[in-house]
Design an enzyme around this catalytic site. Sequence first.
Site, mmCIF file in Angstrom:
data_model
loop_
_atom_site.group_PDB
_atom_site.id
_atom_site.type_symbol
_atom_site.label_atom_id
_atom_site.label_comp_id
_atom_site.label_asym_id
_atom_site.label_seq_id
_atom_site.Cartn_x
_atom_site.Cartn_y
_atom_site.Cartn_z
ATOM 1 N N LEU A 89 -3.572 5.054 0.181
ATOM 2 C CA LEU A 89 -3.606 6.496 -0.639
ATOM 3 C C LEU A 89 -4.480 7.501 -0.205
ATOM 4 O O LEU A 89 -4.362 8.498 -0.183
ATOM 5 C CB LEU A 89 -3.590 6.050 -2.064
ATOM 6 C CG LEU A 89 -2.403 5.264 -2.907
ATOM 7 C CD1 LEU A 89 -2.874 4.824 -4.240
ATOM 8 C CD2 LEU A 89 -1.189 6.112 -2.733
ATOM 9 N N GLU A 131 -7.887 -3.796 0.158
ATOM 10 C CA GLU A 131 -8.802 -3.051 -1.129
ATOM 11 C C GLU A 131 -10.292 -3.399 -1.054
ATOM 12 O O GLU A 131 -11.489 -2.744 -1.490
ATOM 13 C CB GLU A 131 -8.146 -3.328 -2.459
ATOM 14 C CG GLU A 131 -6.809 -2.903 -2.806
ATOM 15 C CD GLU A 131 -6.604 -1.418 -2.318
ATOM 16 O OE1 GLU A 131 -7.692 -0.549 -2.658
ATOM 17 O OE2 GLU A 131 -5.635 -1.066 -1.872
HETATM 18 NI NI NI Z 1 -6.444 2.102 0.832
#
Ligand code: NI
Length: 166
Positions: A89, A131
């Site tokens: 993102l 992450e």
């Molecule tokens: Ni990412």
Amino acid sequence: MATRNIITEGNPTLSKISRPVTSFDDRLAILIDDMKETLVQANGIGLAAPQVGVLRRVVVVDLGDEIIELVNPKILEQSGEQDGLEGCLSVPERFGMVKRPNFVKLEAQDRHGDWFEYEGEELIARCFCHELEHLDGHLYTERAYHMLTQEEYEDLVRQQQEEDDA
Ligand code: NI
């Protein structure tokens, strides 16, 4: 709950190391709830706190039927290999090829500070690795052995469109 702005590549916060969470308080609960809402709104699979400008070790991952909350996550075991496309993102409209372990077992705390273990394969394992690297100031683009060209990206978008229409 509220959504937060997702910062993108080039913002120096994304390359900083996040600090462990030590206070399991209302502020943490609000951060986690906001991250979940932000993840859903952005239609993503995972989100790490530094992506919303907060340098704390907090990650949320959409498992399909629920969104798991990982506070101070650490990888305990990993095995196998998978090779595939990855996006972020914080790196909009780009994708790259990244090799990852196919299985990951981790431990983390929940929003109350209780430790638990969780394991995942394939997409979930990939997402955990991706992450957790955000928490150490790294983007997958540093690890990708090939970033899709504009033409490859457009082909991929077209393919996904066709699959959605099918
Ligand atoms: Ni990412």
